[in-house]
Design a protein around this motif. Sequence first.
Motif, short mmCIF file in Angstrom:
data_model
loop_
_atom_site.label_atom_id
_atom_site.label_comp_id
_atom_site.label_asym_id
_atom_site.label_seq_id
_atom_site.Cartn_x
_atom_site.Cartn_y
_atom_site.Cartn_z
N LEU A 11 0.60 -1.72 -0.26
CA LEU A 11 -0.19 0.26 -0.20
C LEU A 11 1.02 1.18 0.21
CD1 LEU A 11 -2.60 -0.66 3.07
CD2 LEU A 11 -2.90 -0.74 0.18
N VAL A 12 1.41 0.84 0.99
CA VAL A 12 3.18 2.24 0.65
C VAL A 12 4.14 2.79 -0.63
CG1 VAL A 12 5.50 3.19 1.72
CG2 VAL A 12 3.36 2.25 3.17
N ALA A 13 3.45 0.98 -1.04
CA ALA A 13 4.39 1.64 -2.76
C ALA A 13 3.57 2.12 -3.55
CB ALA A 13 4.92 0.45 -3.25
N GLN A 14 2.30 1.95 -3.13
CA GLN A 14 2.08 1.98 -4.35
C GLN A 14 1.66 3.58 -4.11
OE1 GLN A 14 -1.00 0.85 -6.70
NE2 GLN A 14 -0.57 2.79 -7.49
N ARG A 15 1.05 3.82 -2.95
CA ARG A 15 0.88 5.55 -2.12
C ARG A 15 2.05 6.47 -3.71
NH1 ARG A 15 -2.45 9.74 -3.23
NH2 ARG A 15 -2.01 11.49 -1.13
N VAL A 16 3.38 5.75 -2.64
CA VAL A 16 4.85 6.44 -3.22
C VAL A 16 4.49 6.89 -5.33
CG1 VAL A 16 6.98 6.37 -4.01
CG2 VAL A 16 5.85 5.58 -1.82
N GLY A 17 4.22 5.48 -5.64
CA GLY A 17 4.01 5.93 -6.93
C GLY A 17 3.24 6.45 -7.47
N ASP A 18 1.40 6.42 -7.27
CA ASP A 18 0.64 7.78 -7.29
C ASP A 18 1.24 9.51 -6.53
OD1 ASP A 18 -1.09 5.77 -7.95
OD2 ASP A 18 -1.71 5.62 -5.68
N LEU A 19 2.19 9.42 -5.78
CA LEU A 19 2.65 10.57 -6.46
C LEU A 19 3.87 11.07 -6.74
CD1 LEU A 19 2.69 10.75 -2.32
CD2 LEU A 19 1.61 11.91 -3.66
N MET A 20 4.20 10.05 -7.30
CA MET A 20 5.51 10.56 -8.24
C MET A 20 5.11 10.31 -10.07
SD MET A 20 8.69 9.32 -5.93
CE MET A 20 10.13 10.03 -5.91
N HIS A 21 4.05 9.58 -9.42
CA HIS A 21 3.43 8.92 -11.10
C HIS A 21 4.37 8.27 -11.50
CE1 HIS A 21 1.11 13.00 -10.18
NE2 HIS A 21 1.96 13.43 -9.96
#
Length: 262
Positions: A223-233
């Motif tokens: 879930l953290v990885a997904q959120r980081v991906g969302d924020l960093m595009h």
Amino acid sequence: MIETHAHIYDEQFAEDRDAILQRARSGGIQEIWMPNCDQHTIPGMMQLAEKYPDFCFPMMGLHPCYVHAGFEQELRIVEEWLNRKSFIAIGEIGMDLYWDKTFRDQQEEAFRIQCQLALKHNLWIDIHSRNAFWETVHLIEEIANPKLKGIFHCFVGNLDEANKAIELGFKLGIGGVATFKNGGLDKVLPHLDLQHIVLETDSPYLAPVPYRGKRNEPSYLELVAQRVGDLMHRPKVEIITQTTRTAQSLLTRHKAGSIKFL
């Protein structure tokens, strides 16, 4: 994925620890790095390291919240363990001026000593710096040794602080706070290069959304990885690949999976 910071030995996991570790494996976690707190957390941590030698990797250190008047004895125990066993890092160490400032001077001295232990044993450091980022930076700059590297665990600072940590050669440990609505990392992560980031949960604390307020566990790292991906595009697979590579780069003394317990 590499879970770079989890207190999986904590008593909150006493009843279902094996199941939690199995969920972590099933969820793509290849390693769990365990920071120590004080002498009382060492036995449980080392039992896990010995039971799961290819999965649970211990650090050794004295957490700043456990630094009191007699901290020198705690550090003697830390050094004894460093001379007896193999560890991936010195941690978690640092400064905490959130809960209590009574032993600030002792926290500073304990940090200095443990940084020297890290240099002596060729290990990186796992830094706790709650309400004390610049105080910790000052100590690192005072030591002034370019070989001192590591992670600013549970990084929740602003962009200036992130850039300063990176300038000093440190990585940023990003966890569940990245998923919080007002966590602040949405204003930081989009401006950073992915190579400076590693992933963590800090289990059993700081569970990511939608588990916020509940017990955290390593399997939530995705879930953290997904959120980081969302924020960093960036796609989640790229986040996982790069943060894993970055974490592995810290293991200058021991390659993953090679630690032997004497």
